[in-house]
Design an enzyme around this catalytic site. Sequence first.
Site, PDB file in Angstrom:
ATOM      1  N   HIS A   1       0.628  -1.173   0.128  1.00 19.19           N
ATOM      2  CA  HIS A   1      -0.184  -0.087  -0.049  1.00 19.19           C
ATOM      3  C   HIS A   1       0.722   1.278  -0.033  1.00 19.19           C
ATOM      4  CE1 HIS A   1      -3.917   1.668  -0.014  1.00 19.19           C
ATOM      5  NE2 HIS A   1      -4.618   0.691   0.736  1.00 19.19           N
ATOM      6  N   ARG A   2       2.170   1.202   0.209  1.00 19.08           N
ATOM      7  CA  ARG A   2       3.105   2.257   0.169  1.00 19.08           C
ATOM      8  C   ARG A   2       3.194   2.694  -1.459  1.00 19.08           C
ATOM      9  NH1 ARG A   2       8.177   0.035   3.490  1.00 19.08           N
ATOM     10  NH2 ARG A   2       7.620  -1.573   1.988  1.00 19.08           N
TER      11      ARG A   2
END
Length: 444
Positions: free
Chosen positions: A415-416
């Site tokens: 998700h980064r």
Amino acid sequence: MPVVREFRLPDLGEGLTGAEVVRWMVEVGEVIAVDQPVVEVETAKAVVEVPCPYGGVVTARYGAEGEEIAVGAPLVTVAVASAGGGAADTAASSPASSASSAEVERPLVGYGVAESRGARRRRVGAAAAPASAPAPVAVAAPVAPAEPVEPVAPAAPVVVPVISPLVRRLAREQGVDLTALTGSGPDGLIMRADVERAVAAKVAAPAPAAPVAVAQDGVVPLRGLRKAVAEKLSRSHREIPAATCWVDADATELMALRRQLNATPGPKVSVLALLARICTVALARFPELNSSVTEDGSGIVRHSAVHLGFAAQGERGLVVPVVRDAQARSTEQLGEELGRLTESARSGSLTPAELTGGTFTLNNYGVFGVDGSTPILNHPEAAMLGVGRIVAKPWVHGGELAVREVTQLSFTFDHRVCDGGTAGGFLRFVADCVEQPGMLLRQL
């Protein structure tokens, strides 16, 4: 005279710190040639044969099968025939010159020479204590004269009470140890009441529990590939904030396309090859997913090439071979390389280079007969596509209920590197290509 050369375990690549001895390929006393494999070792990446850069007679082996040897530690020593005599031989036979020659005379073919890691050297010619030297004799200190001892007053007479035969018999019948009792009679005489109290206390005391046999479970040590996998997955789970989304897709048209392609002359096209082609096209549309986060977490590395890893079951368990530059290969070429790497995985002959450097992973767990999964990312990659089994199911097609070949696609991502919109867009594009493979023509 022959010179003994010490060959140490080299760095086999990717910064590995050690390897486990799987099988010795030479015996002590055996004559070997230059670059002949002497031992088979298992690293965190693969099982490899290690060749020795010296030819001669093997004088020693280090490490038993199953034992782990650190990079830079000795593997074998080889007696090498010297080209000359005299002072040159004397200098070469010293430990320092032997070690330096082992490092620079001839590099290890295919791997390079490991840096010196400060290994301890055996001291030669160190002076030893003479055997005839007498041991030091300890001389006792003079004993001081004893001081006069004052006379001790005679002890008072001791009264010994006599236990009655009745009490003795009662104690014997009840198994009471009289020496363990404190008598309540005159001068500590043991009375019948004392024995009866001991018997009552013995009856009231709980009987000692029988020892319970506890089964000892066997412990399998984590080492080699299994240890490396455990460490990598633990790191991925600990460091990467991963999320997963999934969708069911109608793969009927994709399977029809495969049958059509395989009906023509030429190499057979596998389902995995078609999925690999879909992945490379999807990553061209969503390049943020072909990336990785830097070690310190301060940036994102975008990879220009797609080095496609895929899960394969081999003798050593589940491994992830890598197809280099997958985006530049045709569907047939992808199929050929996938097939070659799969066979190497099954035979356990994958090299460390074929197991590292991936940028994206395709996981076809449908071969295990399961529909879905939420896999852990292959650190440091940022995304993985999972494909479940393709199975006939009731499906609404063209407004009517029909039996179609359906699969579940799951997508796990870091998700980064992106948000849910990008991940959802990637997965939806893959699903559309599975359902309508003709869409790929627009991208080729």
